[in-house]
Design an enzyme around this catalytic site. Structure first.
Site: not given
Ligand code: PEP
Ligand code: MG
Length: 837
Positions: A418, A794
Site C-alpha cells: 500500500h 497496468c
Molecule cells: C495489479 O494487481 O497489478 C494492479 C494494477 O492492481 P492493484 O495494484 O490495485 O492490486
C-alpha cells in the site's frame, strides 16, 4: 618503428580500436586527426597490459625509441568505457639526476626539485607501494632518494626503461585488483574488461614565459548550460590547476588576471579546438592542456563529468545544434536519469550517515522530523514543518497523512505494498520494508539495533531512490523538469511506438499525468477515490452495514461523489481513453486497525464500539489479498458495481455534452472465471440501458477484464469473448504466480536477490520466465478468441524499462504506470523503437 599490434604510435592512420586500446587512445587519435597539437603518444593494447600484469615485459627499447632521449613521459589508463575507471596517471617518467641537473640549469633549482620530487614520490608510493609518510613534506629530492635507497636496498633507477616498465606493470596489476574489478563491474563492465595504456611525451609546463597547465570545458557540469569553466595554473602540471585555489580562470577572473587577458590567442585557439572537438567527437569534452613558452598542447580530452540534469541538457543541445540526430540524443540518456530530475535528490557530494536500508519504493529524497501517525503528519504540515511519516505499514486511513508528509518510511512491505503504490502515485518519496527498524508506537520511538533511539521530532532523511534511511538533514539537489527535459520527452513521444498511459486515481493524479503528456488513463483505482475522511466514512458504512436498505442509502450518497469525480476525469482527459476499474478494495485496507480508529468509526456510525469491533471481527479474513476482493465483492454485493456503473454512465452523458462523445472503459478486477465476467457484464449492460433510457442519450462503452490471477491468464480465450480489452495486473499476477505476498515479501527479498534466487525483485522487474509466460499465453489466447483485442499491462511494471521491452515485444498496445514514472517509461519506449529490439 612499424606499428605492432601491442604498441602502436597514435597517428591519424594507425589502427587504434576502442575495444583493443581503450577509449582514451581512440579519443587521442581523433584529436590527432583534427590536427590538434597532441604530443607524441603511444597506445598499449589490452592484451599487452594483460600480459604485463602476468610478468611479461614488452619491448621497452622499441617503445622508448619512439620518443627522444631526455623526453619526460606520462602514462594514462585507457579502459574501453570511460566510467569503468582505471589507475591514475603517472607523470614525469624519465626524471633522473641528469635531467634534474639540466632543468636546474635552464629553469632554476626549484623547478628541477619540484619535478624530481613529484616523480620520486609517485614512483615510490603509487608504483612500488612504499610508505607515503617517508616521502611527506618537508623533504628534498636528495632525502627522498636516500629514503628510497634505504627501503629498496638499491638506488633510485636512472634509466627510463626501468622506470617505465615498473609504472606500466604496476598500472596493469592495479587494474587486476579485486576492488578495481568490483568497482568497474558495478558500472557495467564485463568480468574480462581490458585496460589499455597510453604513453605520452610530456610538455614540461615549467619554464620561461607563459608556461603552465590547465583544464577546460565549455558547459557547466551541474546544468549543462554553455559556459566556459576551467582553471589554469602557471608552472604546474597535469590537473593541479583544479585543486589550487590560486589557479586562474580561463576568461574574466574577478579576482585578477585571467588566462585570456594575457594569452588571448591561445584561449581563442582553445575555443576553436573545443568547438571542433564538440562537433567532430559529437560530445562535450573536458580538455587538458599545457602552454609551453606560449605554445599550446592538448594532452587529453575526456567526456565532461555531469549531473543528470546536465546529461539531458547536453544531449538535447547537441541534437538541436545538429551535431547528433535526435534519436541519438534519446539513446544517450539512461531512462532512470530522468527520475533524478523529477525529484529532489541527495547531493552526491554531501556527507551522509546511513542508519539502515529498505526498499527504494518511491523515488526522491526527503528530510523532516519523525512522526508516527497520520494525524501528526497533518498537524506538522499545517505548521509548515516537513515531516517523515513512519509506520509499520500504511492503510487507507493514513492517506491524508501520507499526502501531508515529505516522505514515508515503513517497516514492512515491498514494492507493491500500500505505502509504495500510494507514495508513487502521490510523488512522495518512500522507503518501504526497512525491516531493521523497531517501531514503538506507544513510546513513539524508532530504533535500529546498535544505533541510538530516535524520538518523535528528531530529524531524519530518507532516500526513496536508493532505499537509504539517514540520520539528520542531508544536502539536496532540487528537481528540474523544464527546458531540455520537456524537449527530450517531446522527442520520445515522436519516436515511441507503444502507448503510455497513467495510473491515475483522482482528478489531481490525472492533472499531474497530463503535465507529462499521456495517451490516456490505463487504470483508475476507484477505491482510492474514497480516502478522503468524509467519503471514507460513507464507504465504511457501506461495507459495514448488514442491512440492504442502509447499504442502498450509503451507495446513494456515494453515487454523486463518484459521478462528480468521473465528470472531472473525463473532462480533464479531453477525449483520451479513461479506464475505470470497478471497486477492488482488499477489505482490510478499509477497516480501522487500532482502538482510536474503531472509536472514531463508532462515533461516525453512531454505533457502540462493541458492535463496530464485532463487525470488524466478522469481516476479518485470514488472507484478505485472496479474499473478498474485486469481482468477488462485485458479485456478492452487486449494488456497489451497479452504483459505479451508473456514476460512470451519468458522467459520460454529462461530459459528452457539447463536445466529443466520451467512450469510457470499464475494467473488472481479480477475475478468475468467465462466468464472473458474464454476471458483471449483464448488470453493467442493464445499467447502461437504464441510463440511456432515463437521459435519452445514446453512448457506448468498452468493458474489459483485468488479468491478475493465473487462471484468468490461462482462460483468457473464453474470458476474451466478453472483453474488449485485457489489462494484465502484474502486481497481483506476480503475487499469485509466485505465491508471494506483496506486503510481506520485503522481509526476505534482499536475501533472495543477494543469493541469486531471484535475479531481481519480481515486483519491480517483470519475471519474464514465469509471469511473462502467463502474459504471453494469456495474450495469445485472448487474441485468438478476439482478434484485435486491446492488450496492456497496468501493474507497477508498466514503468520499468525492461518490462516495457517485454510488453512491446509481446505486441501490447500500451503500458500504464504511476504519473511520476511516465517520463522514464516514455524514454525507455522511445529507445526500444529506435533500436527496434
Ligand atoms: C495489479 O494487481 O497489478 C494492479 C494494477 O492492481 P492493484 O495494484 O490495485 O492490486
Ligand atoms: Mg491488482
Amino acid at each position: 618503428m612499424p606499428d605492432r599490434p601491442d604498441i602502436v604510435q597514435i597517428t591519424a592512420t594507425a589502427s587504434i580500436k576502442k575495444d583493443m586500446h581503450g577509449n582514451r587512445a581512440k579519443c587521442l587519435q581523433r584529436l590527432v586527426r583534427l590536427d590538434l597539437p597532441v604530443p607524441l603518444s603511444v597506445a598499449l593494447s589490452f592484451d599487452t597490459v594483460r600480459r604485463l600484469a602476468q610478468g611479461y615485459v614488452p619491448d621497452m627499447c622499441a617503445l622508448s625509441a619512439i620518443f627522444e632521449k631526455g623526453d619526460l613521459l606520462s602514462v594514462r589508463s585507457s579502459s574501453e568505457a570511460p566510467d569503468w575507471g582505471g589507475p591514475g596517471t603517472v607523470l614525469n617518467i624519465g626524471m633522473n639526476d641528469a635531467v634534474a641537473a639540466r632543468i636546474a640549469e635552464q629553469h632554476g633549482q626549484s623547478a628541477a626539485d619540484q619535478l624530481y620530487l613529484s616523480f620520486i614520490r609517485a614512483y615510490a608510493v603509487d608504483v612500488l607501494r612504499l610508505d607515503e609518510d617517508l616521502f611527506a613534506d618537508p623533504i628534498t629530492p636528495r632525502i627522498a632518494l636516500a629514503h628510497f635507497e634505504d627501503e629498496m636496498e638499491e638506488p633510485f633507477p636512472q634509466d627510463v626503461e626501468t622506470q617505465l616498465t615498473e609504472v606500466l606493470r604496476s598500472m596493469a596489476r592495479a587494474w587486476e585488483g579485486t576492488s578495481a574489478r568490483l568497482l568497474r563491474q558495478a558500472k557495467g563492465a564485463p568480468a574480462d574488461a581490458g585496460l589499455g595504456l597510453v604513453v605520452q611525451r610530456m610538455a614540461l609546463s615549467i619554464g620561461k614565459e607563459e608556461t603552465g597547465a590547465g583544464v577546460l570545458q565549455f558547459v557547466s557540469t551541474d546544468t549543462g548550460e554553455p559556459q566556459i569553466t576551467g582553471r589554469y595554473l602557471p608552472q604546474s602540471q597535469g590537473r593541479a590547476a583544479l585543486s589550487e585555489v590560486d589557479a586562474q580562470f580561463i576568461e574574466t577572473d574577478p579576482r585578477g588576471t585571467a588566462l585570456e587577458d594575457r594569452c588571448p590567442d591561445q584561449v581563442a585557439a582553445l575555443r576553436d579546438a573545443g568547438h571542433l572537438i564538440r562537433t567532430r567527437l559529437r560530445e562535450e569534452m573536458q580538455i587538458e592542456f599545457t602552454l609551453m613558452e606560449g605554445r599550446l598542447a592538448i594532452l587529453d580530452a575526456v567526456r565532461v563529468p555531469r549531473s543528470a540534469r546536465a546529461d539531458v541538457r547536453i544531449a538535447v543541445d547537441l541534437a538541436e545544434d545538429g551535431v547528433i540526430p535526435r534519436e541519438e540524443a534519446l539513446m544517450r540518456i539512461a531512462p532512470f536519469t530522468l527520475n533524478q530530475m523529477m525529484h529532489r535528490q541527495l547531493d552526491p557530494e554531501a556527507p551522509r550517515d546511513v542508519l539502515t536500508r529498505g526498499i527504494a519504493a518511491a523515488p526522491g529524497a526527503a528530510t523532516g522530523k519523525l512522526v508516527f501517525t497520520a494525524a501528526a503528519a497533518q498537524a506538522a504540515s499545517s505548521q509548515n514543518e516537513p515531516c517523515i511519516l513512519v509506520r509499520r505499514e500504511t492503510s487507507p486511513e493514513d492517506i491524508r497523512g501520507m499526502h501531508a508528509a515529505e516522505g514515508i518510511l515503513t517497516e514492512r512491505g515491498g514494492m507493491t505494498s500500500h505505502a509504495a503504490v500510494i507514495a508513487r502515485g502521490l510523488g512522495v518519496p518512500c522507503v518501504s520494508g526497512a525491516t531493521d527498524l523497531q517501531l514503538d508506537h506507544r513510546k513513539k520511538t524508532l530504533t535500529v539495533p546498535g544505533r541510538r533511539v530516535f524520538h518523535e521530532g528528531d530529524i531524519i532523511t530518507i532516500d526513496g531512490s536508493s532505499g537509504q534511511v539517514l540520520v539528520g538533514a542531508v544536502r539536496m539537489i532540487e528537481p528540474d523538469m523544464s527546458g531540455a527535459f520537456a524537449t527530450l520527452l517531446k522527442w520520445a513521444d515522436a519516436a515511441r511506438d507503444i502507448g503510455i498511459r497513467a495510473n491515475a486515481d483522482t482528478p489531481e493524479d490525472a492533472r499531474l499525468a497530463q503535465t507529462f503528456g499521456v495517451d490516456g488513463i490505463g487504470l483508475c483505482r476507484t477505491e482510492h477515490m474514497f480516502f478522503d475522511p468524509i467519503r471514507l466514512t460513507v464507504m465504511r458504512e457501506m461495507i459495514f452495514t448488514e442491512d440492504p436498505e442502509d447499504r442502498k442509502a450509503a451507495l446513494e450518497r456515494l453515487l454523486p461523489m463518484q459521478r462528480g469525480d468521473f465528470i472531472e476525469l473525463f473532462k480533464l482527459m479531453q477525449g483520451q481513453p479513461v479506464c475505470i476499474r470497478l471497486f477492488d478494495p482488499p477489505l482490510h485496507e478499509f477497516l480501522p486497525g487500532d482502538r482510536d480508529g474503531i472509536r472514531a468509526l463508532a462515533e461516525a456510525l453512531d454505533l457502540p464500539v462493541s458492535r463496530v469491533a464485532a463487525r470488524i471481527e466478522a469481516l476479518q479474513e485470514f488472507n484478505p489479498m485472496l479474499g473478498m476482493r474485486g469481482v468477488r465483492l462485485g458479485i456478492t454485493v452487486p449494488g456497489i458495481y451497479d452504483m459505479q456503473a451508473r456514476a460512470i454512465f451519468e458522467a459520460t452523458v454529462a461530459a459528452s455534452e457539447g463536445g466529443d462523445p466520451v467512450v469510457p472503459e470499464i475494467m473488472i478486477p481479480l477475475v478468475s472465471a468467465k462466468r464472473e465476467v458474464e454476471l458483471i457484464k449483464d448488470r453493467v449492460d442493464a445499467v447502461a440501458a437504464a441510463v440511456r433510457n432515463e437521459t435519452g442519450v445514446n453512448f457506448t462503452y468498452r468493458l474489459g477484464v483485468m488479468v491478475e490471477t493465473p487462471r484468468a491468464a490461462l482462460r483468457a480465450g473464453e474470458i476474451a469473448e466478453h472483453a474488449a480489452f485485457l489489462s494484465f495486473g502484474t502486481n497481483d499476477l506476480t503475487q499469485m504466480t509466485y505465491g508471494l505476498s506483496r506486503d510481506d515479501a520485503g522481509r526476505f527479498m534482499s536475501a533472495y536477490v543477494n543469493q541469486g534466487v531471484y535475479p531481481e525483485d519480481p515486483f519491480q522487474r517483470l519475471d519474464r520466465d514465469g509471469v511473462g509466460e502467463l502474459l504471453l499465453l494469456g495474450s495469445a489466447r485472448g487474441r485468438a478468441a478476439r482478434p484485435g483485442i486491446t492488450l496492456s499491462i497496468c501493474g507497477e511494471h508498466g514503468g520499468d524499462p525492461d518490462s516495457i521491452a517485454f510488453s512491446r515485444s509481446a505486441g501490447f498496445d500500451y503500458v500504464s504506470c504511476s504519473p511520476f514514472r511516465v517520463p522514464v517509461a516514455k524514454l525507455a519506449a522511445a529507445q526500444l523503437s529506435i533500436a527496434d529490439i
